[in-house]
Design a protein around this motif. Sequence first.
Motif, short mmCIF file in Angstrom:
data_model
loop_
_atom_site.label_atom_id
_atom_site.label_comp_id
_atom_site.label_asym_id
_atom_site.label_seq_id
_atom_site.Cartn_x
_atom_site.Cartn_y
_atom_site.Cartn_z
N GLU A 38 0.84 -1.19 0.00
CA GLU A 38 0.00 0.00 0.00
C GLU A 38 0.87 1.25 0.00
N PRO A 39 0.38 2.32 -0.66
CA PRO A 39 -0.90 2.44 -1.37
C PRO A 39 -0.83 1.86 -2.78
N VAL A 40 -2.02 1.72 -3.39
CA VAL A 40 -2.12 1.28 -4.78
C VAL A 40 -2.92 2.32 -5.56
N ASP A 41 -2.71 2.34 -6.89
CA ASP A 41 -3.45 3.28 -7.71
C ASP A 41 -4.80 2.69 -8.09
N LYS A 42 -5.55 3.37 -8.95
CA LYS A 42 -6.92 2.94 -9.28
C LYS A 42 -6.96 1.62 -10.03
N ILE A 45 -2.14 -1.06 -8.91
CA ILE A 45 -0.69 -1.14 -9.01
C ILE A 45 -0.08 -0.41 -7.82
N PRO A 46 0.80 -1.07 -7.06
CA PRO A 46 1.38 -0.41 -5.88
C PRO A 46 2.37 0.69 -6.25
N PHE A 47 2.39 1.72 -5.45
CA PHE A 47 3.43 2.74 -5.56
C PHE A 47 3.92 3.02 -4.15
N LYS A 48 4.89 3.92 -4.04
CA LYS A 48 5.50 4.18 -2.75
C LYS A 48 5.61 5.67 -2.50
N ILE A 49 5.47 6.05 -1.25
CA ILE A 49 5.67 7.44 -0.86
C ILE A 49 7.03 7.54 -0.18
N TYR A 50 7.99 8.13 -0.87
CA TYR A 50 9.32 8.33 -0.30
C TYR A 50 9.35 9.64 0.48
N GLN A 51 10.05 9.61 1.60
CA GLN A 51 10.19 10.84 2.39
C GLN A 51 10.86 11.94 1.59
N SER A 52 11.81 11.56 0.73
CA SER A 52 12.62 12.54 0.03
C SER A 52 12.00 13.03 -1.27
N VAL A 53 11.21 12.16 -1.96
CA VAL A 53 10.73 12.53 -3.29
C VAL A 53 9.23 12.34 -3.50
N SER A 81 -5.74 -13.66 -7.79
CA SER A 81 -4.29 -13.46 -7.88
C SER A 81 -3.84 -13.49 -9.34
N ARG A 82 -4.45 -14.33 -10.15
CA ARG A 82 -4.12 -14.36 -11.59
C ARG A 82 -4.42 -13.01 -12.23
N GLU A 83 -5.57 -12.45 -11.91
CA GLU A 83 -5.95 -11.14 -12.47
C GLU A 83 -4.99 -10.05 -12.03
N THR A 84 -4.63 -10.07 -10.74
CA THR A 84 -3.69 -9.07 -10.22
C THR A 84 -2.33 -9.22 -10.89
N PHE A 85 -1.89 -10.46 -11.04
CA PHE A 85 -0.61 -10.71 -11.71
C PHE A 85 -0.60 -10.13 -13.12
N LEU A 86 -1.65 -10.38 -13.88
CA LEU A 86 -1.68 -9.90 -15.27
C LEU A 86 -1.79 -8.38 -15.34
N LYS A 87 -2.45 -7.75 -14.39
CA LYS A 87 -2.48 -6.29 -14.34
C LYS A 87 -1.06 -5.73 -14.20
N CYS A 88 -0.29 -6.36 -13.32
CA CYS A 88 1.09 -5.91 -13.12
C CYS A 88 1.93 -6.19 -14.36
N ALA A 89 1.73 -7.35 -14.98
CA ALA A 89 2.47 -7.67 -16.21
C ALA A 89 2.15 -6.65 -17.30
N ASN A 90 0.90 -6.25 -17.39
CA ASN A 90 0.51 -5.26 -18.40
C ASN A 90 1.09 -3.89 -18.08
N TRP A 91 1.33 -3.61 -16.80
CA TRP A 91 1.99 -2.35 -16.44
C TRP A 91 3.39 -2.32 -17.05
N PHE A 92 4.11 -3.42 -16.95
CA PHE A 92 5.44 -3.49 -17.57
C PHE A 92 5.33 -3.43 -19.09
#
Length: 300
Positions: A38-42, A45-53, A81-92
Amino acid sequence: MQKYLVGTEEFSFNEDPNGNLYPISLAFTLDDFEFYYEPVDKLGIPFKIYQSVGKQYNPTRVAAYALANYNNFVEHSCQRSRETFLKCANWFLGFDDARYEYHFDWEDLQAPWISCMAQGEAASVLVRAYRVTNDGAYLDHAEKSLSPFFLPVSEGGVQSQLGDGSFFLEEYPSNCSTHVLNGFLYAMIGLREFCDSCDSAKHNALFMQLIESLNNNIGNWCNGSWSLYEDPAVKGGVNFCTPSYHNLHISQLKWVYTRTETPELRRVISSWESGKNSLPVRMRAFWGKVLFRLSNRAQR
């Protein structure tokens, strides 16, 4: 501190003769989804909140989420899990040039930059998406993801050399790369998995060169019976691994050993496992890590 006291099984090795599972177990990350993803976008897909950026997509975070879900799909037939996996694969797949860039400065790296770890893990994701869907676009993109492995850092790739002239792949490909071991081994996994799905003399030859580099230089990352995060001869300090990363190194070397049963790797695996199971060795690693961090503050 607790992991130094009692040890950990995070990043354990998945022994799978059929090669369906990703060889590093990431199930523990799904058990603590809030901490790792967490968090994830709509699109989920997970992203990260860095303190610096601030908000950033981290390709290795997306890949880990994909591979954890892929293993869950294979082991438990979980369609979600299969659906989540393919969403991430499509992100790449959405990166036309298959360069998964980090758009923020990191220590002496200036944005944008790529990482052998991200490129290799992406290949592992895309190869599995090809297996699931039989869509050749994923396999083509996996090959493109590995292109930086053949280029030196000076030409926008991730390839460098160790002290003896052996090839190495850099997780942080700067002008003074410190030869981070786990990123290199993640990259090797992605490279070999592509070779398993698409026999390529070029990629096979590079993999064998990297195997030779590892066999001849694994001592660079040894300190007693504990592993080091990076090469101290380059870093200028002894960066002991955390127990989780130490176990990751053991699991990654076990995977390499399934591909080339060399006595030196077997010896190192045995030594590192004895360290993993020894409280005095774990505490030595803890104090070593403390001393390193006192003079090398981590970027967040």
